[in-house]
Scaffold this motif. Structure first.
Motif, PDB file in Angstrom:
ATOM      1  N   ARG A  16       0.836  -1.191   0.000  1.00  0.00           N
ATOM      2  CA  ARG A  16       0.000   0.000   0.000  1.00  0.00           C
ATOM      3  C   ARG A  16       0.869   1.239   0.000  1.00  0.00           C
ATOM      4  O   ARG A  16       2.032   1.217   0.418  1.00  0.00           O
ATOM      5  CB  ARG A  16      -0.941   0.009   1.214  1.00  0.00           C
ATOM      6  CG  ARG A  16      -0.243   0.095   2.546  1.00  0.00           C
ATOM      7  CD  ARG A  16      -1.215   0.021   3.690  1.00  0.00           C
ATOM      8  NE  ARG A  16      -0.533   0.169   4.972  1.00  0.00           N
ATOM      9  CZ  ARG A  16      -0.930   0.966   5.953  1.00  0.00           C
ATOM     10  NH1 ARG A  16      -2.008   1.716   5.789  1.00  0.00           N
ATOM     11  NH2 ARG A  16      -0.276   1.040   7.080  1.00  0.00           N
ATOM     12  N   SER A  40      -6.573  -1.464  -8.060  1.00  0.00           N
ATOM     13  CA  SER A  40      -6.264  -0.824  -6.782  1.00  0.00           C
ATOM     14  C   SER A  40      -7.521  -0.398  -6.046  1.00  0.00           C
ATOM     15  O   SER A  40      -8.584  -0.206  -6.645  1.00  0.00           O
ATOM     16  CB  SER A  40      -5.363   0.393  -7.009  1.00  0.00           C
ATOM     17  OG  SER A  40      -6.013   1.340  -7.847  1.00  0.00           O
ATOM     18  N   MET A  53      -2.952  -2.334  -3.267  1.00  0.00           N
ATOM     19  CA  MET A  53      -3.064  -3.281  -4.371  1.00  0.00           C
ATOM     20  C   MET A  53      -3.285  -4.677  -3.791  1.00  0.00           C
ATOM     21  O   MET A  53      -2.397  -5.240  -3.159  1.00  0.00           O
ATOM     22  CB  MET A  53      -1.801  -3.267  -5.230  1.00  0.00           C
ATOM     23  CG  MET A  53      -1.939  -4.063  -6.508  1.00  0.00           C
ATOM     24  SD  MET A  53      -3.136  -3.345  -7.667  1.00  0.00           S
ATOM     25  CE  MET A  53      -2.290  -1.856  -8.143  1.00  0.00           C
TER      26      MET A  53
END
Length: 215
Positions: A16, A40, A53
């Protein structure tokens, strides 16, 4: 000051990225530039933007849990509208969140055919699903938006959080399905899906629901 373009940022699966001091307009611009067709997930909280992600295990779990919920609703003859990972946001509160999956159940009738949401008018989803593999759920955003119920899956366990007095508390049962011991059952059939496949798991889960409700 160094200025970066979004296409210069790369977030590997399972990781992240936190961006601070992001204005609401910048958040809106980022949403527009990234578009709807992306892997995402974004969460915005009073100037901090998180871009994460998901890993394949995250996506697999959220799909199966969502499928189990749909099977449950179907077996109980309850209508629903699923809004998936729609971005729910309110500028006046400074929050934006994209659940892994979400459902309108109690408020499903007024959401039929909706293509655009305005949370100053429309209700928040009745139930959200979050799989905490990449990062932990930002419950403050859900609290601010007033989502009544969250199912959070983490490390092989399912936790049901219910909004009471503006804050989430853990509950042994779902207020939407108070007659069923779902925290253990959903994990059981999630495990079945990983060993026997999705269809056998859903078939066995439907049978279990019928046995529970026929008592």
């Amino acid at each position: 000051m160094v200025t970066l373009q979004l296409n210069q940022l790369s977030v590997p699966p399972g990781q992240r990225l936190l961006l601070r001091d992001i204005s609401w307009q910048a958040f809106e611009d980022i949403l527009a530039e990234l578009g709807d067709h992306r892997a995402s997930r974004l969460a915005y909280s009073n100037g901090t933007l998180e871009i994460r992600m998901p890993l394949p295990e995250h996506e697999k779990a959220k799909v199966i849990i969502g499928d189990l919920l749909k099977a449950l609703l179907d077996e109980l003859d309850m209508d629903w509208e699923s809004f998936g990972s729609t971005t729910f946001k309110r500028q006046d509160m400074g929050y934006g969140i994209e659940p892994d999956d979400c459902f309108y159940i109690q408020n499903q009738a007024q959401m039929i055919g909706k293509k655009r949401l305005d949370l100053s008018i429309d209700p928040p989803p009745d139930l959200a699903i979050e799989v905490d593999v990449t990062s932990k759920t930002q419950v403050s955003a859900y609290e601010a938006l007033g989502v009544p119920e969250i199912w959070r899956y983490d490390d092989g366990k399912l936790q049901i959080n219910v909004l009471r007095g503006g804050a989430y508390v853990e509950s042994a049962t779902s207020p939407t399905f108070p007659m069923l011991p779902l925290t253990d059952a959903l994990i059981q059939f999630l495990d079945v899906s990983s060993t026997e496949g999705t269809r056998p798991a859903l078939r066995a889960f439907r049978k279990w629901v019928r046995e529970q409700t026929d008592r």
